[in-house]
Design an enzyme around this catalytic site. Structure first.
Site, PDB file in Angstrom:
ATOM      1  N   ALA A  14      67.963  13.812  99.208  1.00  0.00           N
ATOM      2  CA  ALA A  14      68.783  13.652 100.375  1.00  0.00           C
ATOM      3  C   ALA A  14      68.515  12.054 100.894  1.00  0.00           C
ATOM      4  O   ALA A  14      68.558  11.751 102.048  1.00  0.00           O
ATOM      5  CB  ALA A  14      68.581  14.751 101.574  1.00  0.00           C
ATOM      6  N   ARG A  92      62.703   0.090  85.775  1.00  0.00           N
ATOM      7  CA  ARG A  92      63.185   1.536  85.965  1.00  0.00           C
ATOM      8  C   ARG A  92      62.249   2.312  85.185  1.00  0.00           C
ATOM      9  O   ARG A  92      61.818   3.333  85.519  1.00  0.00           O
ATOM     10  CB  ARG A  92      64.650   1.685  85.215  1.00  0.00           C
ATOM     11  N   VAL A 122      70.948  11.506  87.830  1.00  0.00           N
ATOM     12  CA  VAL A 122      71.094  10.011  88.501  1.00  0.00           C
ATOM     13  C   VAL A 122      69.873   9.433  88.570  1.00  0.00           C
ATOM     14  O   VAL A 122      69.541   8.054  88.492  1.00  0.00           O
ATOM     15  CB  VAL A 122      71.570  10.201  89.833  1.00  0.00           C
ATOM     16  N   HIS A 179      71.017   2.818  80.397  1.00  0.00           N
ATOM     17  CA  HIS A 179      71.082   2.319  81.516  1.00  0.00           C
ATOM     18  C   HIS A 179      69.838   1.235  81.831  1.00  0.00           C
ATOM     19  O   HIS A 179      68.941   1.635  82.314  1.00  0.00           O
ATOM     20  CB  HIS A 179      70.995   3.290  82.686  1.00  0.00           C
TER      21      HIS A 179
HETATM   22  N1  LIG Z   1      71.750   6.088  87.621  1.00  0.00           N
HETATM   23  C1  LIG Z   1      72.075   5.236  88.235  1.00  0.00           C
HETATM   24  O1  LIG Z   1      72.607   4.434  87.895  1.00  0.00           O
HETATM   25  C2  LIG Z   1      71.143   4.970  89.499  1.00  0.00           C
HETATM   26  C3  LIG Z   1      71.976   4.135  90.797  1.00  0.00           C
HETATM   27  C4  LIG Z   1      71.130   4.202  91.946  1.00  0.00           C
HETATM   28  C5  LIG Z   1      69.777   4.810  92.099  1.00  0.00           C
HETATM   29  N2  LIG Z   1      69.313   5.553  90.878  1.00  0.00           N
HETATM   30  C6  LIG Z   1      67.976   6.299  91.110  1.00  0.00           C
HETATM   31  O2  LIG Z   1      68.228   7.468  91.777  1.00  0.00           O
HETATM   32  C7  LIG Z   1      66.887   7.908  92.580  1.00  0.00           C
HETATM   33  C8  LIG Z   1      67.243   7.988  94.085  1.00  0.00           C
HETATM   34  O3  LIG Z   1      67.487   6.814  94.546  1.00  0.00           O
HETATM   35  P1  LIG Z   1      67.583   6.748  96.200  1.00  0.00           P
HETATM   36  O4  LIG Z   1      67.937   5.371  96.462  1.00  0.00           O
HETATM   37  O5  LIG Z   1      68.389   7.896  96.596  1.00  0.00           O
HETATM   38  O6  LIG Z   1      66.126   7.041  96.449  1.00  0.00           O
HETATM   39  P2  LIG Z   1      65.622   7.511  98.029  1.00  0.00           P
HETATM   40  O7  LIG Z   1      64.093   7.322  97.883  1.00  0.00           O
HETATM   41  O8  LIG Z   1      66.347   6.951  99.123  1.00  0.00           O
HETATM   42  O9  LIG Z   1      65.708   9.176  97.930  1.00  0.00           O
HETATM   43  C9  LIG Z   1      65.228   9.714  97.045  1.00  0.00           C
HETATM   44  C10 LIG Z   1      64.900  11.139  97.788  1.00  0.00           C
HETATM   45  O10 LIG Z   1      64.359  12.171  96.756  1.00  0.00           O
HETATM   46  C11 LIG Z   1      63.413  12.940  97.542  1.00  0.00           C
HETATM   47  N3  LIG Z   1      62.396  13.777  96.519  1.00  0.00           N
HETATM   48  C12 LIG Z   1      61.350  13.479  96.105  1.00  0.00           C
HETATM   49  N4  LIG Z   1      60.729  14.233  95.529  1.00  0.00           N
HETATM   50  C13 LIG Z   1      61.509  15.455  95.476  1.00  0.00           C
HETATM   51  C14 LIG Z   1      61.315  16.469  95.175  1.00  0.00           C
HETATM   52  N5  LIG Z   1      60.672  17.072  94.345  1.00  0.00           N
HETATM   53  N6  LIG Z   1      62.357  17.566  95.565  1.00  0.00           N
HETATM   54  C15 LIG Z   1      63.274  17.166  96.212  1.00  0.00           C
HETATM   55  N7  LIG Z   1      63.662  15.905  96.733  1.00  0.00           N
HETATM   56  C16 LIG Z   1      62.534  15.109  96.345  1.00  0.00           C
HETATM   57  C17 LIG Z   1      62.767  12.140  98.416  1.00  0.00           C
HETATM   58  O11 LIG Z   1      62.356  12.704  99.626  1.00  0.00           O
HETATM   59  C18 LIG Z   1      64.010  11.157  99.025  1.00  0.00           C
HETATM   60  O12 LIG Z   1      64.740  11.631 100.071  1.00  0.00           O
HETATM   61  C19 LIG Z   1      66.077   6.896  91.975  1.00  0.00           C
HETATM   62  O13 LIG Z   1      65.318   7.289  90.973  1.00  0.00           O
HETATM   63  C20 LIG Z   1      67.036   5.645  91.817  1.00  0.00           C
HETATM   64  O14 LIG Z   1      66.269   4.790  90.874  1.00  0.00           O
HETATM   65  C21 LIG Z   1      69.924   5.647  89.720  1.00  0.00           C
END
Ligand SMILES: NC(=O)c1ccc[n+]([C@@H]2O[C@H](COP(=O)([O-])OP(=O)(O)OC[C@H]3O[C@@H](n4cnc5c(N)ncnc54)[C@H](O)[C@@H]3O)[C@@H](O)[C@H]2O)c1
Length: 317
Positions: A14, A92, A122, A179
């Site tokens: 979230a 990454r 994601v 990616h």
């Molecule tokens: N594929 C893509 O193009 C793309 C684009 C943007 C971000 N991302 C990736 O998406 C991910 C999330 O990015 P974000 O900006 O939302 O990060 P963020 O830090 O804002 O959110 C990540 C959330 O995951 C939660 N989390 C951690 N461990 C957990 C678990 N075991 N169970 C449930 N929740 C858990 C955290 O508490 C946090 O709220 C990252 O890995 C980022 O690199 C990928």
């Protein structure tokens, strides 16, 4: 599913991406959303805040926040955004083992509750995390899909539109490969109003756009300093969810497990796929020039390196 039941999507994580995905999905009234996170109160608070926006934004989609997976049962789609985001100077790939552990654990728990769901990954490093999700869920390849190409293509289209001073709606473009910095922007297939962009701008400008697209994620990380992009990533996820839930069968660049297509086997990599209610309904194979083939192979090799590290660390079961 009874005629009265709405689609249900579980968003794991979230944080920035997860909560924005939830917002986009309910604002489009695509489904009910269950938001799950490890941090107590975070998914509950964000879900309630979004629920209370419904009367103002005219949606009736229901949202629930939880720290456990029981409320997520029978979801149609599981979206995995849990994990750490990149910090400045971090690649990454630095995220590999940390996020693999998180993705394995959350996918095992969510897949148990929703054995027929489509999993949309994601978390980064994206292509490698798709493998972890497939190993942890034991789902077939049609139902494990990674989001990256839709975002990278949107960035490419943004830069083309900016360069030419035209509407983004007139642009078509897509990106192949993993990616990361080795992604392969498909300039031959990039058009504006049906016109190849090579007719509209110099090779020098095209090269600059390719570079900016490849570094699109890092550009935002540098600016934000405390996290990575989330508005465009969540829009890309929403586009994929809509194509699945409405069985639109859009052709979108997604990370899919290849089984010989493009000469690649047992590896998730970004390719154009037909996305419908069963997930990946078809991998579209297009002809590539020798140069494009070499670029795709190079990109596949960099994903393979990460997958080998994961296998060595026991993530494949
Ligand atoms: N594929 C893509 O193009 C793309 C684009 C943007 C971000 N991302 C990736 O998406 C991910 C999330 O990015 P974000 O900006 O939302 O990060 P963020 O830090 O804002 O959110 C990540 C959330 O995951 C939660 N989390 C951690 N461990 C957990 C678990 N075991 N169970 C449930 N929740 C858990 C955290 O508490 C946090 O709220 C990252 O890995 C980022 O690199 C990928």
């Amino acid at each position: 599913m009874s005629r009265c039941e709405r689609s249900k999507v579980t968003v794991i994580g979230a944080g920035n991406v997860g909560s924005n995905v939830a917002q986009r999905l309910v604002e489009k009234e695509l489904c009910d959303v269950v938001l799950v996170d490890v941090v107590e109160g975070l998914p509950q608070g964000k879900a309630l805040d979004l629920l209370e926006s419904g009367p103002l934004q005219d949606y009736d989609s229901h949202l629930t926040g939880s720290n456990t997976y029981d409320v997520s049962e029978n979801s149609d789609i599981i979206i995995v955004t849990a994990g750490r985001a990149r910090k400045p100077g971090m690649s990454r790939d630095d995220l590999l083992l940390k996020n693999a552990t998180i993705v394995r654990d959350v996918v095992e728990a969510a897949a148990r509750q929703s054995p027929r769901a489509v999993i949309l990954v994601v978390s980064n490093p994206l292509d490698a995390m798709c493998h972890v999700a497939m190993w942890a869920s034991h789902f077939p390849r049609q139902r494990v899909i990674g989001m990256a190409g839709v975002l990278d293509s949107a960035r490419l289209r943004t830069f083309i539109a900016q360069e030419l001073g035209v509407s983004v709606e007139s642009t078509q473009a897509f990106v192949l490969g993993g990616h990361g910095d080795t992604m392969v922007p498909m300039i031959r297939y990039s058009t504006v109003g049906g016109i190849p962009i090579s007719e509209l701008m110099t090779q020098e400008r095209i090269d600059a756009i390719i570079k900016r697209t490849r570094e699109g994620g890092a550009e935002i990380v540098q600016l934000l300093k405390t996290g990575s992009a989330f508005y465009a990533p969540s829009a890309a996820v929403a586009e994929m969810v809509e194509s699945i839930l409405h069985d639109e069968r859009k052709i979108l660049p997604c990370a899919a497990l290849l089984q010989g297509e493009y000469g690649i086997r047992d590896l998730f990599i970004g390719v154009p796929v037909k996305l419908g209610c069963t997930g990946v309904e078809q991998v579209i194979e297009i002809s590539l020039t020798n140069e494009e083939k070499a670029a795709l192979q190079k990109s596949a090799a960099s994903v393979q390196e990460l997958v080998d590290v994961l296998k060595k660390n026991g993530f494949m079961n």
